[in-house]
Design a protein around this motif. Structure first.
Motif, PDB file in Angstrom:
ATOM      1  N   MET A 227       0.863  -1.179   0.000  1.00 18.85           N
ATOM      2  CA  MET A 227       0.000   0.000   0.000  1.00 18.85           C
ATOM      3  C   MET A 227       0.896   1.224   0.000  1.00 18.85           C
ATOM      4  O   MET A 227       1.820   1.331   0.815  1.00 18.85           O
ATOM      5  N   THR A 228       0.627   2.129  -0.932  1.00 21.38           N
ATOM      6  CA  THR A 228       1.491   3.294  -1.091  1.00 21.38           C
ATOM      7  C   THR A 228       0.697   4.568  -0.876  1.00 21.38           C
ATOM      8  O   THR A 228      -0.494   4.644  -1.172  1.00 21.38           O
ATOM      9  N   LEU A 229       1.391   5.580  -0.378  1.00 23.12           N
ATOM     10  CA  LEU A 229       0.863   6.929  -0.239  1.00 23.12           C
ATOM     11  C   LEU A 229       1.865   7.852  -0.906  1.00 23.12           C
ATOM     12  O   LEU A 229       3.007   7.989  -0.448  1.00 23.12           O
ATOM     13  N   ASN A 235       9.003  10.033  -6.882  1.00 16.92           N
ATOM     14  CA  ASN A 235       9.297  10.888  -5.737  1.00 16.92           C
ATOM     15  C   ASN A 235       9.325  10.029  -4.482  1.00 16.92           C
ATOM     16  O   ASN A 235       8.438  10.079  -3.647  1.00 16.92           O
ATOM     17  N   ILE A 236      10.377   9.243  -4.361  1.00 13.86           N
ATOM     18  CA  ILE A 236      10.443   8.260  -3.273  1.00 13.86           C
ATOM     19  C   ILE A 236      10.578   8.918  -1.915  1.00 13.86           C
ATOM     20  O   ILE A 236      10.133   8.392  -0.900  1.00 13.86           O
ATOM     21  N   ASP A 237      11.183  10.110  -1.874  1.00 16.49           N
ATOM     22  CA  ASP A 237      11.387  10.775  -0.583  1.00 16.49           C
ATOM     23  C   ASP A 237      10.082  11.308   0.003  1.00 16.49           C
ATOM     24  O   ASP A 237       9.984  11.515   1.213  1.00 16.49           O
ATOM     25  N   ALA A 238       9.095  11.565  -0.843  1.00 18.68           N
ATOM     26  CA  ALA A 238       7.822  12.130  -0.377  1.00 18.68           C
ATOM     27  C   ALA A 238       6.704  11.102  -0.439  1.00 18.68           C
ATOM     28  O   ALA A 238       5.538  11.453  -0.619  1.00 18.68           O
ATOM     29  N   SER A 239       7.050   9.835  -0.289  1.00 23.07           N
ATOM     30  CA  SER A 239       6.038   8.779  -0.366  1.00 23.07           C
ATOM     31  C   SER A 239       6.287   7.753   0.722  1.00 23.07           C
ATOM     32  O   SER A 239       7.377   7.669   1.300  1.00 23.07           O
ATOM     33  N   ILE A 349      -3.172   4.967  -2.084  1.00 19.14           N
ATOM     34  CA  ILE A 349      -4.053   5.925  -1.412  1.00 19.14           C
ATOM     35  C   ILE A 349      -4.118   7.201  -2.240  1.00 19.14           C
ATOM     36  O   ILE A 349      -3.090   7.852  -2.481  1.00 19.14           O
ATOM     37  N   LEU A 350      -5.334   7.563  -2.690  1.00 15.62           N
ATOM     38  CA  LEU A 350      -5.518   8.741  -3.531  1.00 15.62           C
ATOM     39  C   LEU A 350      -5.823   9.992  -2.714  1.00 15.62           C
ATOM     40  O   LEU A 350      -5.603  11.107  -3.186  1.00 15.62           O
TER      41      LEU A 350
END
Length: 800
Positions: A227-229, A235-239, A349-350
């Motif tokens: 599950m990703t946000l 943009n791996i640093d902001a996720s 997650i949208l």
């Protein structure tokens, strides 16, 4: 989670078991067999390959067990009827027939040793739930010499020894009782308790085993993904990203489907009479593809599609095609692959939405229980818990996209937190635009005003609501007659509003399922989903079990009343609510409505069209009323604006349409409008289900008469009344007679137009009075059907 289970049923068939008769008139052996029947039946229904059972008989005349064979002696009069295996019909049939009756006795402790050896042989040291069920009256002698050794063996191997004691009471016999049976019972109770086993009397066991049970299903993961946000790719640093598992929280249990089974007579090499038996067996279905004959149209000979038998295709010769209008557009496998959306497996997650924005009808699928991956790092589990706790604290849901596999179609759902002993979330799918079905229903705005009240005395809960504005406009402006007609049709209440509300509140309180009584007479919640069983599921397995045992019985067993108890009102609740129900019914004048024979689809379409027409009228009325309140143009402007657009007498508000048309100065409009109004009255009468449209038809007749007298057009109205009388009294059906009674009751405002009102009328005042006798005139004036032939388009042409 349903684990692997192995159970050994140790049945005492000694002479004391089948010679002793219990209070129910059955022998103890028969009752023991009934208990085993229930156990086997539940295991057969479950059909789990890891739910195994063995049947061992103690007290048989013969000896047949592996341990006695190995040792040479010591375990006599014990027979292993089945090894540890799935429960089957053969074992069930053997138990149903009463097993066997031993003439002597056997030692149940020796039977325990044989059972443990059988469990060791099958389960070895793997993870199984192992148990032994002993069904005996414990009248036979028991050797307690090696009891400690046997008990240690059972405890070390984690075997639970459960007792179903025939003749047992709630408490063990006192120490002062030195009979053989009392000594045996005290010993076996202590043995069972030492292995953490359960002890039941025969009555308790039969009650529990005979109760309805659901099939146990092993819970397995449906989803193992991330599950990703945010965007973990660009943009791996902001996720954020963490692993989750998903289980089916609720899933409908499907009824078992019947397989196709051959019953063809085996006549290979011999005649059917010689074969004697049917050859029964599983069958294999083969599918063939053939070309349609282009020279024959479908249904030429009444057999449906026509095919060319000589042209058969293989599966490789086929290609998929999609309908586009009446045409089929073919797509190759490469094309279909290119059609797929490029998507990545997982949850994403949208955003977040208020929980109040998700109404119940938007939850369209079974919930999936989302939990953190048990094998993931503690930081991932903590992220999931923080997300769930934050959603709970903010009273919000997460909007989450789910993709089952790479390039699969995406689904949208909401993530709903559940905080308890364990923290988890439910993901439930919500619809796209294409999934939503919009239906229009008749507005209730005309019913907002109480009967007998007016706009000056009516008190509104919300003066600025659109419904209130619409109802106010309907009561004041051009739609007042339609609203009054609707209210008359629905006004069957014979008490005031406050009293009606009080009675329905009392009825609801009496039917409150949170205050139902349980078996012990205590208040408890009734109809809990965890206590309800699917009656169709239970019934089909009752019939399957009966037919499996009684193949020659052509009758199926009667329906067990317990099956439908969960979908019928509770008798005690109905009894409690009987008085309040009678009070509630007495607040209304209720009549039975006979169903019309008209096609339901046509009636539904007609109702939808009528609802849309009413809705447009009400919304326009509300807008006009809002303009009036805000100090703009008067509310009557709605009539002025809409009047010029009315071209026919509609079904939604025929009175307003009719009066508007009659007020027009255009030549020929009045006659056409009167013809259409007459047609509407007859159509309301014919289409009415019971008295559904009687009030509306009566309102139209009153308005028709008023305008006819005012415009001095008496003939068309009088012809309508004569036709209605013939329709109500001469028809073979009696469904129109109540309308004639209604007309007679309202004879003053709806009677014939006499010469005293309009000069030139062919009816005198005496004729008008005698008209409402039940004698029908032999001659009927111009038929109403002549008015029905008048097309709306003709009226539009006149207006042009």
């Amino acid at each position: 989670m349903a684990q692997k289970e192995a159970a050994v049923l140790l049945l005492d068939v000694g002479s004391s078991m089948w010679r002793t008769i219990d209070a129910d008139g059955k022998s103890r052996l028969d009752n023991a067999c009934s208990a085993i029947e229930h156990i086997l039946h539940s295991k057969i229904i479950g059909g789990r390959k890891t739910d195994l059972v063995s049947l061992i008989l103690v007290g048989t005349d013969d000896t047949d067990n592996d341990l006695n064979t190995k040792m040479g002696k010591g375990y006599e009069n014990i027979t292993t009827y089945t090894q540890i295996e799935m429960a089957n019909l053969q074992t069930l049939q053997f138990v149903t027939d009463g097993c066997v009756k031993g003439q002597g006795s056997g030692d149940v402790v020796d039977g325990i040793v044989v059972a443990i050896a059988l469990l060791e042989k099958h389960c070895k040291h793997l993870k199984w739930l192992k148990s032994i069920f002993i069904l005996s009256d414990f009248m036979s002698p028991i050797n307690q010499d090696d009891a400690k050794t046997i008990l240690k063996k059972a405890s070390d191997y984690d075997v639970k020894v459960n007792l179903i004691g025939f003749g047992f009471k709630d408490d063990p016999p006192p120490e002062t009782d030195r009979t053989q049976r009392a000594i045996n019972e005290r010993f076996m109770r202590s043995f069972s308790e030492a292995t953490n086993g359960d002890i039941f009397s025969a009555v308790e066991a039969l009650s529990l085993l005979g109760s309805l049970r659901a099939r146990s299903v092993r819970s397995t993961t449906l989803i193992r993904t991330t599950m990703t946000l945010g965007d973990p790719f660009d943009n791996i640093d902001a996720s954020l990203s963490f692993s989750v598992w998903g289980y089916a929280k609720i899933k409908e249990a499907k009824l078992p489907s019947a397989k196709k089974w051959s019953k063809a007579v085996n006549t290979v090499g011999e005649s059917a009479d010689v074969a004697g038996e049917l050859f029964r067996g599983d069958v294999v279905m083969e599918r063939t593809y053939k070309v349609k004959d282009p020279n024959l149209e479908e249904g030429d000979d009444g057999t449906g599609d026509q095919v060319m038998d000589s042209v058969e295709l293989s599966k490789d010769d086929l290609i998929r095609a999609y309908k586009y209008g009446k045409d089929l557009i073919p797509f190759s496998e490469e094309d279909r692959g290119a059609m797929k959306l490029k998507s990545t497996k997982g949850f994403s997650i949208l955003g977040f939405i208020k929980s109040t924005d998700i109404t119940r009808e938007l939850l369209i699928n079974d919930p999936i229980q989302i939990v953190p991956d048990p094998g993931s790092p503690s930081t991932s589990k903590r992220l999931f818990e923080v997300l769930a706790l934050s959603l709970q604290a903010k009273d919000m849901y997460a909007l989450v996209r789910y993709v089952r596999a790479d390039d699969a179609g995406p689904k949208l759902g909401v993530l709903i937190p559940h905080i308890g002993k364990k923290i988890w979330c439910a993901w439930i799918q919500i619809p796209f635009k294409e999934d939503v079905r919009e239906y229009s229903f008749t507005t209730l705005a005309p019913l907002l005003l109480n009967p007998g009240s007016n706009s000056q005395t009516q008190t509104w809960v919300d003066q600025t609501s659109s419904a209130s504005l619409a109802a106010s406009a309907l009561s004041q402006g051009g739609l007042s007659n339609a609203g009054e007609s609707k209210r008359k049709k629905m006004n069957h209440r014979i008490v005031d509003t406050a009293e009606a509300d009080k009675r329905i509140d009392q009825f609801i309180d009496d039917m409150d399922l949170m205050n139902a009584l349980d078996d012990d007479g205590e208040l408890s919640e009734a109809f809990k989903p965890c206590d309800l069983f699917n009656p169709g599921y239970q019934r089909i397995y009752q019939c399957i079990a009966h037919r499996a045992i009684h193949l020659e019985d052509k009758q199926l067993p009667p329906l067990d009343p317990r099956f439908v108890a969960g979908v019928l009102p509770m008798p005690e609740v109905l009894e409690r609510a009987k008085r309040s129900l009678d009070d509630f019914k007495s607040a209304f004048e209720l009549t039975k409505v006979e169903a019309d024979k008209e096609d339901n689809r046509k009636r539904f379409k007609k109702g939808v069209d009528n609802a849309k027409e009413i809705e447009r009228s009400v919304l326009n009325a509300a807008a006009a009323a809002q303009t009036d309140i805000s100090g703009g143009v008067a509310a009557t402007t709605f009539d002025a604006v809409s009047g010029s657009a009315i071209t026919s007498v509609g079904t939604a508000d025929p009175v307003t349409d009719f009066k508007t048309l009659m007020a027009r100065a255009d030549a020929g409009i009045a006659g056409a409008a009167m013809n259409q109004m007459a047609s509407r009255v007859v159509s309301f009468l014919r289409e009415s289900i019971g008295s559904q449209y009687f009030a509306k038809a009566l309102t139209c007749i009153v308005a028709f008469r008023e305008e006819s007298v005012d415009k001095k057009h008496h003939k068309r109205f009088n012809d309508l009344l004569v036709e209605l009388k013939r329709l109500c009294l001469e028809q073979e059906e009696e469904r129109f007679k109540p309308f004639w009674i209604l007309l007679k009751r309202e004879s003053n405002p709806v009677g014939l137009i006499s010469v005293s009102e309009v000069s030139g009328s062919e009816y005198t005042s005496q004729d008008a009075v005698e008209f409402f006798s039940d004698t029908v005139e032999s001659s009927v004036p111009a038929s109403i059907e002549a008015g029905e032939e008048e097309d709306d388009q003709d009226l539009i042409d006149m207006l042009d």
